[in-house]
Enzyme design. Structure first.
Site, mmCIF file in Angstrom:
data_model
loop_
_atom_site.group_PDB
_atom_site.id
_atom_site.type_symbol
_atom_site.label_atom_id
_atom_site.label_comp_id
_atom_site.label_asym_id
_atom_site.label_seq_id
_atom_site.Cartn_x
_atom_site.Cartn_y
_atom_site.Cartn_z
ATOM 1 C CD GLU A 1 -1.683 -9.166 -0.232
ATOM 2 O OE1 GLU A 1 -1.044 -8.883 -1.116
ATOM 3 O OE2 GLU A 1 -1.790 -9.033 0.865
ATOM 4 N N GLY B 1 0.498 -1.581 -7.598
ATOM 5 C CA GLY B 1 1.783 -0.989 -7.842
ATOM 6 C C GLY B 1 2.524 -2.475 -8.284
ATOM 7 C CD GLU C 1 3.038 -9.409 -1.058
ATOM 8 O OE1 GLU C 1 2.794 -8.440 -1.789
ATOM 9 O OE2 GLU C 1 2.491 -9.590 0.128
ATOM 10 C CD GLU D 1 5.713 -5.658 -4.130
ATOM 11 O OE1 GLU D 1 5.436 -6.556 -3.329
ATOM 12 O OE2 GLU D 1 5.031 -4.617 -3.886
ATOM 13 C CD GLU E 1 1.549 -5.059 2.236
ATOM 14 O OE1 GLU E 1 2.500 -4.238 1.793
ATOM 15 O OE2 GLU E 1 1.149 -5.910 1.645
HETATM 16 ZN ZN LIG Z 1 3.424 -5.006 0.280
#
Ligand SMILES: [Zn+2]
Length: 1016
Positions: A136, A272, A275, A309, A331
């Site tokens: 992504e 971080g 997903e 996630e 998001e």
């Molecule tokens: Zn996200």
């Protein structure tokens, strides 16, 4: 912004139905071979196929129509800038099904995107590499040629050919594992067919890992993969994940659609977490928890990230945004529901209050800038997608969804969500599709309300005034766009559909009235409110706006801060609103400092945390002045009572939030130079290093920070040694983040060099440099210079991803000098970073705002720091070229405030009491009509003051006021007044000489007690 390249989406004449993909990575040479056999549909006869492709070399390509002859492609035309390839065929591909076959090779890069290599060290100390993915937004095309757009979904059959002792994972479960016929050291691992999915969610990992496994109550196999030998550290995330999956299943009324889910910790990882459907990748610090060595905040962070996630498995993976314009929905939604999930799993975290401090206020700050952007932005080129992975998409998105949830109510919200997921599962949807479903579920005008929040940038400030009529409270509400530089002026302010709730002191937790403010202003009657009750807008701090109360309303709310009858989240919100108003110049910063003092008995961690964060901003601002130390004293005074209360050691029965509060408060006191804290921190640090007494994980950050801030080269060396010895990434990160606190310039350089060394993982370099920039004035300058000097390396390292934006923000955002804005702007004009363009604009805007703030409020803040309990004024005349001297006989801290009424005069201050020597004076020029403020804090008492009348004026007239913080003798000015005509040899004056020097000192006010305005 410079004009964007025109962007076109892929043609729709050929689309994929299934990708048969086989990849064989070489973990020594860092290359990979790939074979794609994609089942495609040709919807319109064509002799070319356009796909996304980047950094990949196609060896051969052919097309086999169903039941027809193979047609070899004769040309591969790469459009590198557009990251596309056009395959040309010698004959027309007719409509219908066919198989597209492509053989290709690529590089396992070290840029943390696409198919890349991640370095790790084995227990024996060997360096090895794993092959991992991060696709992504638009990097699947770096691993295989594909239709790399979220709306072009297909199923995937993935096979990986890997060394036989390595773990190989992908989205789906393994269905076959067999030796590779060509090489006995390799195995072929074949995974089950996936559901239809977008390319950005595909993932594979090849490396060495251990795992822990469990089953969720709804029958999904959950595994957490950890570095070898650290399976224990996966247990916490495993527990969170197994609790979370049934929670979401229940909340959405849709089961998790895959048979398994893996959560895996990747050593080198830019974001971080990611997903990927069925194979979620994490930074080690966002997944691994060691019972002994992890602190409470890490635990909470892991819970939130896992919750985030896993929510995407439904919201994003099952139903996917139609285009990146709707990324915010993915998001924002996941960033909201992660809190709902953590609140369910860990009610003791009081996580919703933390949401307000972590996401809501952060979004308000960013969105108040002129260089913000609407939640929904049209995006095209990949660099524009990277740019919107920012706090507007995540934090503002989450905040407006929270407001929406509150407006609709949980029951209807869930009903609407369920309808949306069922209607669009395995498909794509837009923002409007969700509004439709929620509108049908609730019967409320969702699209109209929400589009005012998602299609225009910014948010309103609600101005409130009240009037009592009998037992009714009449409220006048009006809205205007709030800008970081003050409210929008002029007629054309945009307006919002604002759900407004109102509560009273009768029940501060519950809305007494809810209205929808859908016009610029309105009047609302709240009935049954006694005159002595207070009224508050936005209980729970849910509405995405700032509030400006009339002074009477504000005053009535303040006792609720002190006696804690206002909810913690509202105490926090009130303070944060006022802080923001002060930065915008709508109130004085001194008002906020006074309010902050009302928090001295505050028990709530999050309220302290937010206040502490704002004080940090102020401290950073004042580091541009010479009275920076004063704000440190303010911090010490404010935090001392709560620090004493908490002590150093946890007590039986204490919880998660006590641990967080202790860490915060001790860190704050230590950094501000609170002596007892510093001494204790040093003692404990020594015991820790000597192995006598290991520091509990929650105390490490504050202790490390404190000893470094006041430490020398030996302290830094010890810390670097601890870093080297650390076995856990969390501990290394903890140390990296505080290293910048060191003060000596040569040591700051050492830390900066360390940031780019092999010792620091590439994704963590940013926080080391950011730590340096955020610690001090010298650090800020040094970090900026370092970034400029090493720009090429840094830019190349992050390839313009979002880490480069973060680096820029952390480095330059806190400057407060106008010319720095120009410098930053011009640097990035000659060193463009397309994905960080908006960040650069935002930083430049922030620098100018800081500078204006400093100019506006510095004097007042400085005054306030001295806490005057009294003042005294002098009014005098001085002839051209004459000097006058006087002596202040006072032990405490003072401020001299001089105003020239006529002519120009210079003010000198000296700690030489008698016969002050001209050279040692500190000089400030005062031109007519202007004030000058001097705090002779460091001067030895009594202080000598000199005034010099400019030769260009026959006579200057001035007024001098002295503020002091202690009770003083009858006359703060010493009886001895010194004067001299020539100014060179000041000598002790007599009455006669005073006159001769044509100076008339008139004590106008004498001793005047100012009523100390304690708080409000
Ligand atoms: Zn996200």
């Amino acid at each position: 912004m410079p004009e964007r390249r025109p962007f076109v989406r892929l043609p729709a004449d050929v689309y994929p139905v299934n990708y048969g993909l086989c990849l064989k990575p070489d973990l020594i040479d860092f290359t990979f071979e790939g074979k794609l056999e994609a089942l495609v549909e040709v919807t319109q006869a064509t002799n070319q196929i356009v796909m996304n492709c980047a950094d990949i070399d196609i060896i051969t390509a052919s097309f086999v129509p169903e039941g027809g002859e193979e047609i070899n492609a004769t040309g591969f035309n790469y459009q590198n800038e557009d990251e596309k390839v056009t395959l040309s065929f010698p004959s027309t591909l007719q409509t219908g099904s066919g198989t597209l076959k492509i053989d290709f090779v690529g590089e396992l890069n070290d840029k943390m995107k696409g198919f890349y290599r991640s370095k790790y060290t084995t227990a024996a100390g060997d360096i090895r590499y794993a092959a991992v993915t991060q696709f992504e937004a638009t990097d699947a095309r770096r691993a295989f040629p594909c239709w790399d757009e979220p709306a072009i979904k297909a199923t995937f059959d993935i096979t990986l050919i890997v060394p036989k002792e390595r773990v190989a994972l992908s989205n789906m479960n393994v269905i076959e594992r067999k030796p590779c016929p060509e090489d006995e050291n390799l195995v072929e691992v074949k995974f089950a067919t996936s559901p239809v999915m977008s390319t950005y969610l595909v993932a594979f990992v090849i490396g060495e890992y251990d795992f822990v496994e469990s089953q969720s109550t709804d029958g999904v196999t959950v595994r957490v993969y950890t570095p070898v030998g650290k399976a224990e550290q996966g247990k916490f995330a495993l527990e969170v994940a197994t609790k979370t999956l049934p929670f979401y299943k229940d909340y959405f009324s849709v089961p998790y659609p895959l048979p398994k889910i893996d959560l895996i910790a990747i050593a080198d990882f830019a974001a971080g977490a990611m997903e990927n459907w069925g194979l979620v990748t994490y930074r080690e610090t966002a997944l691994l928890i060691d019972p002994k060595n992890s602190c409470s905040s890490s635990r909470q962070w892991v819970a939130l990230v896992v919750g985030h996630e896993l929510a995407h498995q439904w919201f994003g993976n099952l139903v996917t945004m139609e285009w990146w314009t709707h990324l915010w929905l993915n998001e924002g939604f996941a960033s909201w529901i992660e809190y709902l999930c953590v609140d369910h799993c860990f009610p003791e975290y009081d996580i919703w209050t933390q949401f307000v401090s972590a996401d809501y206020t952060r979004a308000l700050d960013l969105d108040a800038l002129d260089s913000s952007h609407p939640i929904e932005v049209n995006v095209g080129h990949p660099s524009e997608v990277d740019e919107i992975f920012d706090a507007i998409s995540y934090s503002k998105g989450a905040s407006v969804i929270r407001m929406l949830h509150n407006y609709i109510g949980d029951e209807d919200f869930r009903k609407g969500m369920n309808a949306y997921l069922l209607k669009f599962q395995h498909k794509n949807a837009s923002t409007e599709d969700l509004w439709d479903c929620l509108e049908q579920a609730s019967g409320k005008p969702i699209a109209a309300v929400m589009s005012s929040w998602t299609k225009q940038m910014g948010f309103p400030i609600i101005v409130v005034d009240q009037e009592q009529q009998g037992n009714d409270r009449i409220l006048k509400l009006s809205q205007k766009k709030f800008c970081a530089s003050g409210p929008h002026s002029g007629e054309d302010s945009p307006s919002w559909m604002v759900p407004v709730s109102i509560c009273t002191s009768e029940d501060p937790t519950c809305s007494k009235l809810k209205v929808l403010l859908d016009r610029p202003e309105t009047t609302v009657t709240v009935s049954g409110v006694a005159p002595d009750q207070w009224v508050k807008i936005n209980p729970g701090t849910v509405g995405f706006y700032r509030i400006q109360y009339s002074s009477s309303m504000l005053e009535s709310l303040l006792p609720g801060v002190r006696d804690l009858s206002l909810q913690p989240v509202d105490r926090l919100g009130l303070q944060n609103d006022l802080f923001s108003l002060s930065r915008a110049g709508m109130i004085s910063t001194v008002e906020v400092l006074k309010l902050m003092e009302a928090f001295v008995n505050e028990p709530n961690y999050t309220v302290w945390s937010d206040l502490s964060c704002n004080l940090g901003v102020l401290s950073s601002l004042l580091s541009h002045t010479d009275f920076h130390e004063d704000i440190q004293e303010f911090i010490r005074e404010l935090f001392t009572p709560v620090g004493l209360e908490l002590g150093w050691d946890s007590r039986p029965g204490e919880g998660h939030l006590d641990a967080l509060l202790r860490s915060l408060v001790l860190g704050k006191l230590g950094k501000a130079g609170h002596k007892p804290t510093l001494e204790e921190a040093r003692r404990r640090f020594k015991d820790h290093v000597d192995g006598k007494q290991v520091l509990p994980a929650d105390l490490r950050s504050p202790v490390y920070l404190t000893v470094l801030k006041h430490g020398d080269s030996a302290t830094l060396d010890t810390m670097l040694k601890l870093h080297k010895l650390a076995d856990m990434q969390e501990e290394r990160n903890r140390i990296e983040r505080v290293l910048g606190a060191i003060s000596a310039p040569d040591l700051i350089q050492k830390v900066l060099l360390f940031a780019l060394s092999e010792e620091v993982r590439p994704q963590d370099t940013v926080s080391v440099i950011g730590g340096v920039a955020g610690s001090s004035k010298q650090g800020r300058k040094a970090a900026w210079k370092f970034v400029k000097d090493n720009w090429e390396e840094l830019y190349n390292r992050y390839q313009g991803g979002f880490l480069i934006s973060r680096l820029i923000k952390l480095t330059v955002d806190s400057f407060a000098i106008d010319k720095m804005a120009a410098e930053v702007k011009s640097f990035f004009e000659s060193h463009p970073a397309p994905s960080a363009e908006r960040t650069v604009q935002q930083c430049c805007e922030n620098i100018l705002l800081n500078a204006a703030w400093l100019k506006r409020d510095a004097n007042d803040i400085q005054h306030y720091q001295v806490r005057p309990v009294g003042s005294s004024s002098e009014h005098g005349h001085i002839g051209a070229g004459n000097y006058s001297y006087l002596r202040l006989n006072h032990d405490g801290r003072i401020i001299l405030h001089m105003r020239s009424l006529k002519g120009d005069a210079d003010l000198y201050v000296s700690d030489r009491t008698l016969q002050p020597s001209f050279d040692t004076y500190k000089l400030q020029s005062v031109t007519c009509g202007r004030d000058v403020v001097v705090v002779p804090g460091d001067f030895v008492r009594p202080v000598g003051i000199g005034i010099y009348g400019h030769p260009s004026h026959r006579e200057s007239e001035f007024e001098m006021r002295v503020f002091y913080d202690q009770t003083v003798p009858q006359n703060p000015f010493d009886s001895g007044l010194y004067a001299s005509k020539d100014g060179r040899e000041p000598k002790q004056s007599a009455q006669a000489e005073e006159k001769e020097a044509s100076i008339f000192w008139t004590i106008l006010i004498g001793l005047l007690k100012i009523v100390l305005e304690i708080l409000f």
